[in-house]
Write a protein that holds these residues in place. Structure first.
Motif, PDB file in Angstrom:
ATOM      1  N   THR A 119      -7.959   3.700  -3.839  1.00 48.98           N
ATOM      2  CA  THR A 119      -6.846   4.110  -2.993  1.00 48.98           C
ATOM      3  C   THR A 119      -5.721   4.673  -3.856  1.00 48.98           C
ATOM      4  O   THR A 119      -5.660   4.425  -5.053  1.00 48.98           O
ATOM      5  CB  THR A 119      -6.330   2.918  -2.155  1.00 48.98           C
ATOM      6  OG1 THR A 119      -5.907   1.877  -3.040  1.00 48.98           O
ATOM      7  CG2 THR A 119      -7.407   2.391  -1.225  1.00 48.98           C
ATOM      8  N   GLY A 120      -4.830   5.444  -3.241  1.00 46.48           N
ATOM      9  CA  GLY A 120      -3.701   6.032  -3.978  1.00 46.48           C
ATOM     10  C   GLY A 120      -4.143   7.201  -4.839  1.00 46.48           C
ATOM     11  O   GLY A 120      -5.083   7.916  -4.511  1.00 46.48           O
ATOM     12  N   SER A 133       0.859  -1.172   0.000  1.00 45.41           N
ATOM     13  CA  SER A 133       0.000   0.000   0.000  1.00 45.41           C
ATOM     14  C   SER A 133       0.896   1.223   0.000  1.00 45.41           C
ATOM     15  O   SER A 133       1.819   1.318   0.803  1.00 45.41           O
ATOM     16  CB  SER A 133      -0.885  -0.002   1.240  1.00 45.41           C
ATOM     17  OG  SER A 133      -1.724   1.131   1.226  1.00 45.41           O
ATOM     18  N   HIS A 159      -5.152   0.371  -6.857  1.00 43.63           N
ATOM     19  CA  HIS A 159      -6.239   1.172  -6.285  1.00 43.63           C
ATOM     20  C   HIS A 159      -7.265   0.295  -5.557  1.00 43.63           C
ATOM     21  O   HIS A 159      -8.437   0.624  -5.477  1.00 43.63           O
ATOM     22  CB  HIS A 159      -6.936   2.044  -7.343  1.00 43.63           C
ATOM     23  CG  HIS A 159      -6.003   2.884  -8.145  1.00 43.63           C
ATOM     24  ND1 HIS A 159      -5.124   3.756  -7.563  1.00 43.63           N
ATOM     25  CD2 HIS A 159      -5.822   2.981  -9.485  1.00 43.63           C
ATOM     26  CE1 HIS A 159      -4.428   4.366  -8.522  1.00 43.63           C
ATOM     27  NE2 HIS A 159      -4.819   3.908  -9.684  1.00 43.63           N
ATOM     28  N   SER A 185       0.547   5.596  -0.464  1.00 49.26           N
ATOM     29  CA  SER A 185      -0.431   6.673  -0.546  1.00 49.26           C
ATOM     30  C   SER A 185      -0.242   7.486  -1.820  1.00 49.26           C
ATOM     31  O   SER A 185      -1.098   8.258  -2.201  1.00 49.26           O
ATOM     32  CB  SER A 185      -0.316   7.580   0.679  1.00 49.26           C
ATOM     33  OG  SER A 185       1.005   8.084   0.768  1.00 49.26           O
ATOM     34  N   GLY A 209      -1.827   3.148  -4.395  1.00 46.48           N
ATOM     35  CA  GLY A 209      -2.639   2.796  -3.243  1.00 46.48           C
ATOM     36  C   GLY A 209      -2.369   1.341  -2.882  1.00 46.48           C
ATOM     37  O   GLY A 209      -1.237   0.872  -2.955  1.00 46.48           O
ATOM     38  N   LYS A 210      -3.395   0.612  -2.528  1.00 48.24           N
ATOM     39  CA  LYS A 210      -3.236  -0.823  -2.258  1.00 48.24           C
ATOM     40  C   LYS A 210      -3.119  -1.534  -3.604  1.00 48.24           C
ATOM     41  O   LYS A 210      -3.962  -1.341  -4.481  1.00 48.24           O
ATOM     42  CB  LYS A 210      -4.436  -1.371  -1.484  1.00 48.24           C
ATOM     43  CG  LYS A 210      -4.535  -0.856  -0.072  1.00 48.24           C
ATOM     44  CD  LYS A 210      -5.729  -1.448   0.645  1.00 48.24           C
ATOM     45  CE  LYS A 210      -5.846  -0.896   2.048  1.00 48.24           C
ATOM     46  NZ  LYS A 210      -7.042  -1.430   2.728  1.00 48.24           N
TER      47      LYS A 210
END
Length: 185
Positions: free
Chosen positions: A150-151, A92, A126, A94, A98-99
């Motif tokens: 995510t990300g 993960s 993501h 940021s 993301g993940k």
């Protein structure tokens, strides 16, 4: 005095094919092994494309950038392994992805043995959830994660990348072309 007959096969993008029969047969067998090992199944059911591979205007910065994968929307959000393989990496960050999950799919010979130094790699980014662990052997169709945002993401989707390592070369592939190939049979 030998007369040279021009070859109908030209060197293109680093590939030079010697047209003697033995090399033709070897080349065809190699292509069959690569195609049969390729991750051609879609990484989800009921998918649609929301972003294509290639040059584009970055949706977050507004500047030109290269998009190294395709962005997919998966109706049930379940990310499926498109081929058997082993999970190389889960992480993960940021910043960009993301993940995310990275999976190695070996290229197998006609006897089902891994060809050393030859494989496909798929990246799934993501993700909302990662369901697999590093080192885990996975099967085609197995749920490996859940679509998320995510990300560096503008909304929920799967960012999907495919690359191939073969004969000392690392090639980035357009996953959209592989999915089209599979879906059009």
């Amino acid at each position: 005095d030998e007369t040279k007959i021009p070859s109908p096969v030209k060197e293109k993008k680093g590939f030079n094919i010697d047209l003697n029969l033995e090399n033709k047969v070897k080349f065809i067998k190699e292509i069959k092994e690569i195609i049969s090992s390729a991750p051609l199944a879609t990484p989800g059911s009921e998918i649609s494309t929301s972003g294509n591979y290639g040059p584009r205007i970055d949706p977050l910065t507004g500047s030109k950038s290269m998009h190294h994968g395709v962005d997919l929307l998966i109706a049930d959000r379940k990310i499926l392994a498109p081929k058997d393989g082993v999970v190389l990496h889960t992480n993960s960050d940021s910043g960009t992805f993301g993940k995310f999950i990275v999976v190695k799919h070996p290229i197998l010979d006609k006897d089902g043995k891994e060809i050393e130094g030859s494989s496909f790699t798929t990246r799934y980014a993501h993700l909302r959830d990662i369901i697999v662990r590093e080192g885990e052997q996975i099967k085609e169709g197995q749920v490996i994660g859940l679509q998320g945002s995510t990300g560096r993401s503008t909304g929920e989707h799967l960012h999907y990348e495919v690359s191939m390592k073969h004969n000392g070369r690392n090639l980035e592939l357009n996953p959209g072309k592989l999915l089209t190939f599979k879906n059009n049979g």
